[in-house]
Enzyme design. Sequence first.
Site, mmCIF file in Angstrom:
data_model
loop_
_atom_site.group_PDB
_atom_site.id
_atom_site.type_symbol
_atom_site.label_atom_id
_atom_site.label_comp_id
_atom_site.label_asym_id
_atom_site.label_seq_id
_atom_site.Cartn_x
_atom_site.Cartn_y
_atom_site.Cartn_z
ATOM 1 C CG HIS A 54 -0.569 6.230 11.045
ATOM 2 N ND1 HIS A 54 -0.950 5.344 10.212
ATOM 3 C CD2 HIS A 54 -1.306 6.518 11.613
ATOM 4 C CE1 HIS A 54 -2.332 5.569 10.172
ATOM 5 N NE2 HIS A 54 -2.500 6.002 11.350
ATOM 6 C CD GLU A 73 8.490 1.392 4.812
ATOM 7 O OE1 GLU A 73 7.880 1.150 5.744
ATOM 8 O OE2 GLU A 73 8.223 1.112 3.619
#
Length: 703
Positions: free
Chosen positions: A497, A491
């Site tokens: 990202h 996660e």
Amino acid sequence: MKRSTLWLAATAAVIGAAPAMAADNPFATRSTLPFEAPPFDRITDADYQPGFEQGMAEQRAEMRRIADDPAPPSFANTIAAMERSGAILRRVSAAFGAVNQADTNPARQAVQKAMAPKLAAHNDAIYLDPALFARVKRLYDQRASLGLDAQQRQVLDIVYQRFVRAGALLSDADKAKLRDLNGQLSMLQTAFVQKLLAATKAGALVVDDPAALAGLGDGGIAAAAAAANQRGLSGKWVVPLQNTTQQPALESLSDRATRARLFDRSWTRSERGDANDTRDTAATIAQLRARKAALLGYPDWASYVLADQMAKTPQTAEAFMAKLIPPTVAQQRREAAEIDAAIKADGGDFTVKPWDWDRYAERVRHARFDLDQNQVKPYFELNAVLEKGVFFAATKLYGVTFKARHDIPVYNPDVRVFEVFDRDGKHLGLFYCDYFKRDNKQGGAWMSSFVGQSGLLGTQPVVYNVANLPKPAAGQPALISFDDVTTMFHEFGHALHGLFSNIAYPSLGASARDFVEFPSQFNEHWALDPAVLAHYAVDYRTGAPMPAPLVAKIKQAAKFNQGYALGELIAAAELDMQWHALPATAPKQDVNAFETAALAKTGLDVANVPPRYRSSYFQHIWSGGYAAGYYGYLWTQMLENDAYAWFMAHGGLTRANGDRFRDLVLSRGHSQDYATMFRAFYGKDPDISPMLQDRGLVPAAKP
């Protein structure tokens, strides 16, 4: 898992007069907190619906001004103006999406139910507006002569395709049909979420005698008693359900009858013929999606969905999965034979069933690698894993650093906040984490954003991770399994990202389902990197590092049980794809009969290795944004194994490698074609071989 909480959707003029939002509503203006973080200390449940109503009205008015602008369309007065629109709606959608998924209550569920059809109508009001589309289309048709830079060209293409995929080219009669379908789907998807949450809670295993829970250990039995007390079931013990078919307790429970009961509670959680039975809802969603795809000119929903994904077509995705099935089936057979032998050696007179697999697979693992999970957990204390493992790896790779913030308001006391500083020491963003399971939290683990990065809007990222890890009793350490460690790294790969996004326009921030899991699954590799593991895997009682022999066992066992691990994913992905390959002419399906037939087609050992999710609790595909996209978890395993192989061939965990990955992948969003982006980093098209080698399904390539 990456979740989107931004619901685009009609204005008061379209959906009726909306109540005015109070001037002091927290969503009325930009937050004054660092990075525009949501002011959860000021937000109440009564603020959400007025915020949605005003946000929709504001955005629709903005879109009307753009559509009616007498000036010829330009990138600035049309595309950039659209990208700026909807500020209030962005704020309320992000905050509400987070709390409703992770900390829901009846008031929030009522808002969700009330707003779903209105948001769907709002979306249609924008994307089916002929005047607005005419401006976009004129720019799109002239795009080669507009002198646009790369990001401007890409966002123009994305916006144009979004209009087309939303039905902008349809006749007025077909647009009316589409609006009706969208309204129905929005309500059904909301109903599925709410039914499943209630069914999962009600499906928990309740026992009257703690002897039935033998094998869980004192801590597990105490947690079951605490769970019962929280539900007002004094004198009983409760094992809550996780979102997946298999349940963590099945590995430990020694009583076979209890294991079978727990598995059955999971397997049938939302198939009990009551108000929370989801089967008719799921079947109706599939039928309406097929009709919508046909209306938009596609043979089925899968073809519609994949048209703008990296794989492009269902046939490409199916051909990819077909390469995985033979080695997976062979491995499943080997694993089942080993487990049957372990059962026999243990004195059992039965062959493996799904509720036996995890327990006896652990026996095989222990015999082969001398690895006992109870030996491992003292070295994986949650806070150490986060700060000395997850954060440490990010620092080594990308130069970012972290500082706890105790002055940022949160939506639940379990939530923690960290400020993230970039490699040059500048403020980068905020990271929230909410790791512990609650009955009012949706199952699984995910990442999303409170604030997305955008150069146009002048915003920096505020991202969060949510999980469902077991919460320890008061005063006890949060000891987690290595699977949970992997989830935390996974996660946080999504979080990176989001944190590293460097795009101008908000529409470039989203990634395709068969690309978005690439950075997250790639980040899992660093959990076992020698430098990283040595930094966080220490005994919480003594501070002693994990012994080298135990480290070696964990690494050796990493490829263990891959027939099961990969098989349950492929089965779920195939189930998803077959649901969404139904044509519009197909009748409404009997869910159980369809599922049985669909799984039989795969050739996988689904009798012993059931799908990770059944149709009736497959939230990813019915309401989680992964419809015809669950294969993406497998596709991106191929991408991330290729990327990791590249890293290992170029020195492994180094800043140079991390900076290159950040520059060519993590910062790009959807600013270019996914295949082009991947080739720029990897140097060639994706290769399935490293994925199969990493899972031990084929021999590793010789150096």
